[in-house]
Design a protein around this motif. Structure first.
Motif, PDB file in Angstrom:
ATOM      1  N   ARG A 191     -20.875 -15.535 -40.992  1.00 15.33           N
ATOM      2  CA  ARG A 191     -20.755 -14.092 -40.796  1.00 15.33           C
ATOM      3  C   ARG A 191     -19.447 -13.486 -41.304  1.00 15.33           C
ATOM      4  O   ARG A 191     -19.279 -12.266 -41.300  1.00 15.33           O
ATOM      5  CB  ARG A 191     -20.922 -13.776 -39.302  1.00 15.33           C
TER       6      ARG A 191
ATOM      7  N   PHE B 263     -16.168 -22.407 -37.159  1.00 13.00           N
ATOM      8  CA  PHE B 263     -17.351 -21.970 -36.424  1.00 13.00           C
ATOM      9  C   PHE B 263     -18.413 -21.437 -37.382  1.00 13.00           C
ATOM     10  O   PHE B 263     -18.089 -20.812 -38.400  1.00 13.00           O
ATOM     11  CB  PHE B 263     -17.000 -20.878 -35.416  1.00 13.00           C
TER      12      PHE B 263
ATOM     13  N   HIS C 210     -22.258 -19.566 -36.621  1.00 14.84           N
ATOM     14  CA  HIS C 210     -23.279 -19.175 -35.647  1.00 14.84           C
ATOM     15  C   HIS C 210     -24.600 -18.901 -36.359  1.00 14.84           C
ATOM     16  O   HIS C 210     -24.689 -18.023 -37.217  1.00 14.84           O
ATOM     17  CB  HIS C 210     -22.802 -17.964 -34.854  1.00 14.84           C
TER      18      HIS C 210
ATOM     19  N   ARG D 184     -23.675 -23.606 -33.958  1.00 15.59           N
ATOM     20  CA  ARG D 184     -24.449 -23.312 -32.743  1.00 15.59           C
ATOM     21  C   ARG D 184     -25.185 -21.987 -32.911  1.00 15.59           C
ATOM     22  O   ARG D 184     -24.966 -21.247 -33.860  1.00 15.59           O
ATOM     23  CB  ARG D 184     -23.522 -23.281 -31.527  1.00 15.59           C
ATOM     24  N   GLY D 185     -26.036 -21.673 -31.946  1.00 23.85           N
ATOM     25  CA  GLY D 185     -26.877 -20.484 -32.035  1.00 23.85           C
ATOM     26  C   GLY D 185     -26.101 -19.187 -31.926  1.00 23.85           C
ATOM     27  O   GLY D 185     -25.006 -19.128 -31.353  1.00 23.85           O
ATOM     28  N   GLU D 186     -26.701 -18.143 -32.459  1.00 17.40           N
ATOM     29  CA  GLU D 186     -26.090 -16.810 -32.467  1.00 17.40           C
ATOM     30  C   GLU D 186     -25.764 -16.303 -31.067  1.00 17.40           C
ATOM     31  O   GLU D 186     -24.844 -15.492 -30.881  1.00 17.40           O
ATOM     32  CB  GLU D 186     -27.051 -15.839 -33.155  1.00 17.40           C
ATOM     33  N   GLU D 187     -26.506 -16.771 -30.075  1.00 13.62           N
ATOM     34  CA  GLU D 187     -26.270 -16.297 -28.704  1.00 13.62           C
ATOM     35  C   GLU D 187     -24.862 -16.636 -28.200  1.00 13.62           C
ATOM     36  O   GLU D 187     -24.374 -16.048 -27.233  1.00 13.62           O
ATOM     37  CB  GLU D 187     -27.327 -16.860 -27.740  1.00 13.62           C
ATOM     38  N   TRP D 188     -24.191 -17.612 -28.875  1.00 11.82           N
ATOM     39  CA  TRP D 188     -22.835 -17.997 -28.473  1.00 11.82           C
ATOM     40  C   TRP D 188     -21.749 -17.215 -29.214  1.00 11.82           C
ATOM     41  O   TRP D 188     -20.567 -17.393 -28.938  1.00 11.82           O
ATOM     42  CB  TRP D 188     -22.611 -19.498 -28.688  1.00 11.82           C
ATOM     43  N   LEU D 189     -22.150 -16.334 -30.101  1.00  8.07           N
ATOM     44  CA  LEU D 189     -21.165 -15.551 -30.870  1.00  8.07           C
ATOM     45  C   LEU D 189     -20.243 -14.725 -29.966  1.00  8.07           C
ATOM     46  O   LEU D 189     -19.023 -14.691 -30.206  1.00  8.07           O
ATOM     47  CB  LEU D 189     -21.887 -14.660 -31.885  1.00  8.07           C
TER      48      LEU D 189
ATOM     49  N   ASP E 105     -16.016 -16.693 -39.150  1.00  9.88           N
ATOM     50  CA  ASP E 105     -17.245 -17.455 -38.992  1.00  9.88           C
ATOM     51  C   ASP E 105     -17.780 -17.751 -40.396  1.00  9.88           C
ATOM     52  O   ASP E 105     -17.871 -16.837 -41.225  1.00  9.88           O
ATOM     53  CB  ASP E 105     -18.274 -16.637 -38.191  1.00  9.88           C
TER      54      ASP E 105
ATOM     55  N   MET F 289     -17.187 -16.660 -28.757  1.00 10.44           N
ATOM     56  CA  MET F 289     -16.260 -17.218 -29.740  1.00 10.44           C
ATOM     57  C   MET F 289     -14.823 -16.748 -29.507  1.00 10.44           C
ATOM     58  O   MET F 289     -13.870 -17.539 -29.583  1.00 10.44           O
ATOM     59  CB  MET F 289     -16.717 -16.857 -31.149  1.00 10.44           C
TER      60      MET F 289
ATOM     61  N   THR G 220     -30.776 -26.282 -34.510  1.00  9.85           N
ATOM     62  CA  THR G 220     -29.320 -26.457 -34.389  1.00  9.85           C
ATOM     63  C   THR G 220     -28.955 -27.926 -34.583  1.00  9.85           C
ATOM     64  O   THR G 220     -28.007 -28.248 -35.302  1.00  9.85           O
ATOM     65  CB  THR G 220     -28.835 -25.968 -33.008  1.00  9.85           C
TER      66      THR G 220
END
Length: 506
Positions: A183, A250, A252, A225-230, A180, A233, A28
């Motif tokens: 994504r 953003f 992710h 930032r990492g996917e875990e923060w999706l 995103d 959002m 990251t």
């Protein structure tokens, strides 16, 4: 997506000081750094230390040392200064209180006086009915908060110093679009969101509040930032809207997965992992357990960073070896993968081997140190010849001695499993014959020696005997090259030594 000079890129890496950085966290940081450099922007380091319970004392120094080892140092932030100091969330409480008062005044936030016991009781009630409790628009009017009180009641509670948190008031029944960069479009539904805590009972801001305010004040243009923060959002977007601020872009990043298929790479099992997950050595302050990182195991920072950059990003060309400067020029968010990527330690070793070829001077220095320890002296030309012959067999500088020791030290013992098999007169006869043959060879060169043994009927058996005599083991580079490098005199001396050892044995 275009990033022109009017939209000056500012990105941040905002780790929590709760332990060492692992591969995912460092990637990251790297992607933020590369993106900033690609568009002439700024890379900022912010320490998000709102979680006092999980604070680990040496985490900050570890983060700084790691970024320095990888040559991805920040332009601004903790340890580097800048116009938006302090860059610690723990030192920005007054800023957060100022902004949370705005949310309270506008009706976007409210006081909640429910104790942990109250919340736990509610959870149990719901659980007993086969339901999951959530502090949201459906339940908040039946709970102990300012929405169910008059102004007078609220003032009395606040004046009595009752413990409270401040929650965000989610408006139900609303769907909205988010974008995103990696994504694409995402639809959020407020019916699926709870009234998250913004200010904790100890007066500290939560990650969600502090993160949003700091990103706005520090003029962050892109949040990578990492996917875990999706899942967070949508809540962050609602916070930006409540403040009346334009949100950043953003992106992710995909998870880094274990190759064995057992989930994502995690630092929880770092001491039991069969490959390193920390960039540099970590010493746990509570247990004093030391876990080596890639640096201590002999990986080059350039190789490590090169590997990490391609762990989820593809430049769209066949090349895999890139300098840091080249990565800066090629990097783009649009070419980051959506799906998780598998980590393979063999690939990391491959990268290190590729960079090893550029480190011959360092290999020479290491080899000289090993020889000095043993009071062995050799000319540099001889050492260079050995390095060029053995470099293809190693992945790390420290492996050079393991693959070259036999050029400097005559065997004092022999690989026992093979030595025991050859302890008979036939072996002595073979060795005596080869010794005579080699003694009569005027040109002791690779090509000439190779031709001597070309038509030998017992070639495999004799080659093994000769290799054992020169190396002590059935390993090493091409046998005829070993002969050439050692020279006639030393080679014959070693053959005689093995003959004598066999005689002693039988």
């Amino acid at each position: 997506m275009n990033y022109d000079s009017q939209n000056f890129v500012r990105v941040r890496f905002a780790p929590s000081p709760t332990g060492p950085l692992h591969l995912g966290g460092l990637r990251t940081a790297l992607y933020n750094y590369l993106f900033a450099k690609r568009y002439g922007g700024k890379f900022i380091l912010r320490i998000e230390d709102t979680d006092k319970k999980r604070f680990v004392s040496n985490s900050e120094s570890y983060i700084l040392e790691t970024l320095k080892w990888c040559h991805i140092e920040p332009d601004e932030g903790v340890g580097y200064g800048g116009p938006y100091s302090p860059y610690y969330q723990s030192k920005r409480i007054n800023i957060y209180r100022f902004y949370i008062n705005q949310l309270l005044e506008k009706g976007y936030a409210y006081y909640a006086f429910d104790t942990d016991i109250d919340i736990e009781r509610k959870r149990k009630e719901y659980n007993d009915c086969g339901l999951t409790f959530s502090y949201n628009s459906k339940n908040r009017m039946y709970l102990n908060n300012s929405l169910t009180m008059t102004k007078e009641q609220l003032n009395r509670r606040l004046q009595s110093c009752s413990s409270y948190v401040i929650r965000f008031k989610i408006k139900p029944g609303e769907k909205f679009n988010m974008y995103d960069i990696i994504r694409g479009n995402i639809i959020a539904n407020t019916d699926h969101l709870d009234d998250k805590i913004l200010l904790k009972s100890d007066g500290g801001a939560t990650y969600h509040l502090a993160n949003t305010i700091d990103d706005h004040i520090m003029k962050i243009t892109h949040v990578l930032r990492g996917e875990e923060w999706l899942p967070s959002m949508s809540f962050h977007m609602l916070l930006y809207r409540a403040f009346g601020w334009i949100p950043p872009y953003f992106a992710h990043l995909p998870l880094i997965l274990r190759k064995d298929g057992k989930g994502k790479i995690s630092k929880r099992n770092a001491d039991r992992s069969d490959y390193p997950i920390f960039p540099i050595q970590w010493k746990a302050p509570d247990t004093q357990i030391v876990i080596p990182g890639y640096r201590e195991l002999g990986y080059f920072p350039e190789a490590f960073v090169n590997m990490l950059a391609l762990l989820g990003w593809n430049p769209g060309i066949k090349r895999e070896i890139f300098s840091l400067r080249e990565l800066e020029n090629f990097f783009s968010l649009e070419k980051i993968s959506k799906s998780g990527v598998f980590f393979d330690i063999k690939k990391v070793n491959w990268f290190n081997k590729k960079y090893l070829n550029k480190k011959k001077e360092e290999i020479l220095f290491f080899l000289c140190k090993e020889l000095k320890k043993r009071s062995i002296q050799y000319k540099k030309d001889f050492l260079w010849k050995i390095i060029y012959q053995t470099i293809d067999r190693i992945h790390f500088i420290h492996e050079i001695w393991e693959h070259s020791f036999y050029f400097f030290i005559s065997p004092s013992s022999y690989e026992s499993s093979f030595f025991n098999k050859i302890c008979h007169k036939k072996s002595i006869s073979h060795l005596e014959n080869e010794k005579i043959l080699l003694s009569n060879t005027s040109q002791f060169t690779y090509e000439n020696l190779k031709s001597l043994f070309k038509n030998n009927q017992n070639k495999r058996e004799i080659m093994q005997l000769l290799r054992l005599s020169l190396v002590g083991f059935l390993k090493g580079i091409d046998l005829f090259m070993i002969f050439e490098i050692l020279g006639k005199e030393e080679s014959i001396r070693r053959i005689e030594k093995l003959i004598n050892k066999i005689k002693e044995k039988i």
